[in-house]
Write an enzyme that holds these catalytic residues in place. Structure first.
Site, PDB file in Angstrom:
ATOM      1  N   LEU A 190       0.990   4.572  20.405  1.00 45.92           N
ATOM      2  CA  LEU A 190       1.503   3.862  21.577  1.00 45.92           C
ATOM      3  C   LEU A 190       0.458   2.898  22.135  1.00 45.92           C
ATOM      4  O   LEU A 190      -0.022   3.060  23.253  1.00 45.92           O
ATOM      5  CB  LEU A 190       2.015   4.827  22.656  1.00 45.92           C
ATOM      6  N   PHE A 248       3.884   2.074   9.041  1.00 47.68           N
ATOM      7  CA  PHE A 248       4.015   0.784   9.730  1.00 47.68           C
ATOM      8  C   PHE A 248       2.851   0.571  10.697  1.00 47.68           C
ATOM      9  O   PHE A 248       2.685  -0.531  11.217  1.00 47.68           O
ATOM     10  CB  PHE A 248       5.317   0.730  10.550  1.00 47.68           C
ATOM     11  N   THR A 265       1.748  -7.168   4.081  1.00 45.93           N
ATOM     12  CA  THR A 265       2.215  -8.485   4.524  1.00 45.93           C
ATOM     13  C   THR A 265       1.931  -9.575   3.485  1.00 45.93           C
ATOM     14  O   THR A 265       0.953  -9.467   2.728  1.00 45.93           O
ATOM     15  CB  THR A 265       1.499  -8.852   5.847  1.00 45.93           C
ATOM     16  N   ASP A 266       2.732 -10.625   3.504  1.00 49.32           N
ATOM     17  CA  ASP A 266       2.465 -11.768   2.613  1.00 49.32           C
ATOM     18  C   ASP A 266       1.183 -12.501   2.999  1.00 49.32           C
ATOM     19  O   ASP A 266       0.683 -13.324   2.236  1.00 49.32           O
ATOM     20  CB  ASP A 266       3.663 -12.735   2.591  1.00 49.32           C
ATOM     21  N   GLU A 267       0.639 -12.198   4.198  1.00 49.22           N
ATOM     22  CA  GLU A 267      -0.583 -12.899   4.629  1.00 49.22           C
ATOM     23  C   GLU A 267      -1.787 -12.523   3.777  1.00 49.22           C
ATOM     24  O   GLU A 267      -2.804 -13.215   3.805  1.00 49.22           O
ATOM     25  CB  GLU A 267      -0.854 -12.625   6.110  1.00 49.22           C
ATOM     26  N   TYR A 301      -6.933 -10.272  10.667  1.00 44.79           N
ATOM     27  CA  TYR A 301      -5.744  -9.422  10.457  1.00 44.79           C
ATOM     28  C   TYR A 301      -5.427  -9.304   8.974  1.00 44.79           C
ATOM     29  O   TYR A 301      -5.298  -8.204   8.428  1.00 44.79           O
ATOM     30  CB  TYR A 301      -4.538 -10.001  11.212  1.00 44.79           C
ATOM     31  N   LYS A 336      -5.566  -5.972   6.483  1.00 40.40           N
ATOM     32  CA  LYS A 336      -4.403  -5.471   5.722  1.00 40.40           C
ATOM     33  C   LYS A 336      -4.741  -5.441   4.225  1.00 40.40           C
ATOM     34  O   LYS A 336      -4.384  -4.494   3.514  1.00 40.40           O
ATOM     35  CB  LYS A 336      -3.167  -6.350   5.960  1.00 40.40           C
TER      36      LYS A 336
END
Ligand code: NAD
Ligand code: DAU
Length: 343
Positions: A36, A82, A126-128, A151, A155
């Site tokens: 959270l 996630f 992610t595609d990043e 970021y 990842k």
């Protein structure tokens, strides 16, 4: 596969994935495990609270004790992760939390998959991780990872650990690499919900640089379906791209939002560009298609549904645009001499 631990399930895509799971697999037991942070909201899970197959546990994925106890108590056999720090602009301001969660947290999850001998674990990426992709090219899963923001690098770091644990310890792990998601419950710091909620209130839409950057904006439920297909039919140790294949410039996305809301294009305000801004991502999705997945929404359908949701759910996002959000907004936009908090 019966008892699923959905880490980061109180966020945008995770909470949509819980909805997807209950619709598709009513027998599954779902435990959402989430720290959270500012982006994780119990409101996103309200609609499941009375479901007798749903449990929420507050915890950090980087805390092995709470994580391990949760896996034991609920006899978890499957993990879908996630949990992450997810906003590129925040990673430029303060990368620390990204290393903690997206790298170290991934390591702690992998140790848990090993220690508790889970049946399978899917890590949402992610595609990043591919970095900026020049026009005329699209990324396939075996391409080198060349992340260019803190970021994306965190990842990619997490992904490298996932693959290393598969090779070294034979862990039953799968990775998905999704493009930009849009839809219900996305925290209004990301471009699409930020632009929609600003436009509703006649506040300028801050477009970075020339706004000619391209993104593949896919509807969140399409992405959830892709994650489900990879989870049930994917091969261990493999990565799967998930995206609509439609490229949209940010200016086109902003115009679409203003048109749907009947607001003037003069609300668009060009502001200082993001540092190291990746101008284009593009993925090939043949690999997930061979498992039976296809995108269901066009860009026009996805953006229209999204705009409609934010218009109809102002009691969800209005309280979010206060406190921490306003501090962040001031730092990100107003103190940089651009953007405005008022109409
Ligand atoms: P989000 O920011 O909306 O939600 C992230 C969730 O993770 C929040 O509920 C937060 O409380 C939780 N969390 C953060 N740190 C944690 C920790 N240490 N321990 C436990 N929980 C923690 O993110 P999202 O947009 O729903 O993204 C979900 C995943 O999908 C992320 O891994 C992200 O990298 C990936 N992804 C996102 C997109 C996108 O467009 N949003 C696209 C492709 C991939
Ligand atoms: O590609 C998948 C990624 O998509 C996910 O991994 C990330 O978690 C998610 O945040 C998203 O990253 P982006 O940086 O592409 O999304 P964002 O919504 O921040 O920005 C989308 C585009 O809009 C990007 O080109 C930057 C631009 N932008 C963004 C903001 C917040 C603006 O022009 N103005 C803004 O105020």
């Amino acid at each position: 596969m019966h008892n699923l631990l959905i880490t980061g399930g109180a966020g945008f895509i995770g909470s949509n994935f819980v909805e997807y799971l209950f619709n598709r697999y009513p027998d599954y037991r779902v435990v959402v495990y989430d720290k959270l942070t500012y982006a994780g909201r119990l409101e996103n899970l309200e609609r499941f609270q009375s479901h007798h197959h749903f449990t929420f546990v507050q915890g950090d994925i980087a805390d092995p004790d709470t994580l391990g106890k949760t896996i034991e108590i609920y006899a978890i056999d499957t993990l879908v992760n996630f949990a992450a720090e997810t906003h590129v602009d925040r990673s430029i301001m303060a990368p620390d939390a990204f290393i903690h969660t997206d790298v170290h947290g991934t390591y702690v999850l992998l140790e848990a998959v090993k220690a508790y001998q889970l049946e399978r674990a899917l890590f949402v990426s992610t595609d990043e991780v591919y970095g900026h992709i020049p026009h005329g090219m699209s990324s396939v899963e075996d391409d080198a990872l060349k992340p260019r923001s803190p970021y994306a690098a965190s990842k990619a770091g997490g992904e490298h650990l996932v693959y290393a644990y598969h090779i070294t310890y034979n862990l039953p792990v799968i990775v998905t690499r999704g493009t930009n998601n849009i839809g219900p419950y996305q925290y209004p710091e990301k471009a699409v919900p930020l632009f929609i909620t600003n436009a509703i209130d006649d506040i300028p839409l801050p477009i970075y640089g020339d706004g000619r950057q391209m993104r593949d904006y896919q509807y969140v439920m399409d992405h959830c379906e892709g994650i489900d297909v990879a989870l049930h039919h994917g091969h261990f140790g493999e990565a799967y791209n998930i995206g609509s294949g439609v490229e949209t410039e940010n200016m086109v996305m902003a115009h679409a939002i203003l048109d749907l809301l009947g607001k003037p294009h003069s609300l668009i305000q060009h502001v200082t560009d993001r540092a190291g801004h990746d101008r284009r991502y593009s993925v090939k999705t043949d690999k997930i298609s061979t498992l039976g997945w296809q995108s269901q929404h066009t860009f026009e359908e996805a953006i229209e549904k999204t705009v409609r949701w934010y218009v109809g759910n102002q009691d969800w996002w209005r309280p979010l645009k206060s406190g921490e959000y306003l501090d962040y907004y001031r730092k990100q936009y107003v103190e940089r001499g651009s953007g405005s908090l008022t109409a």
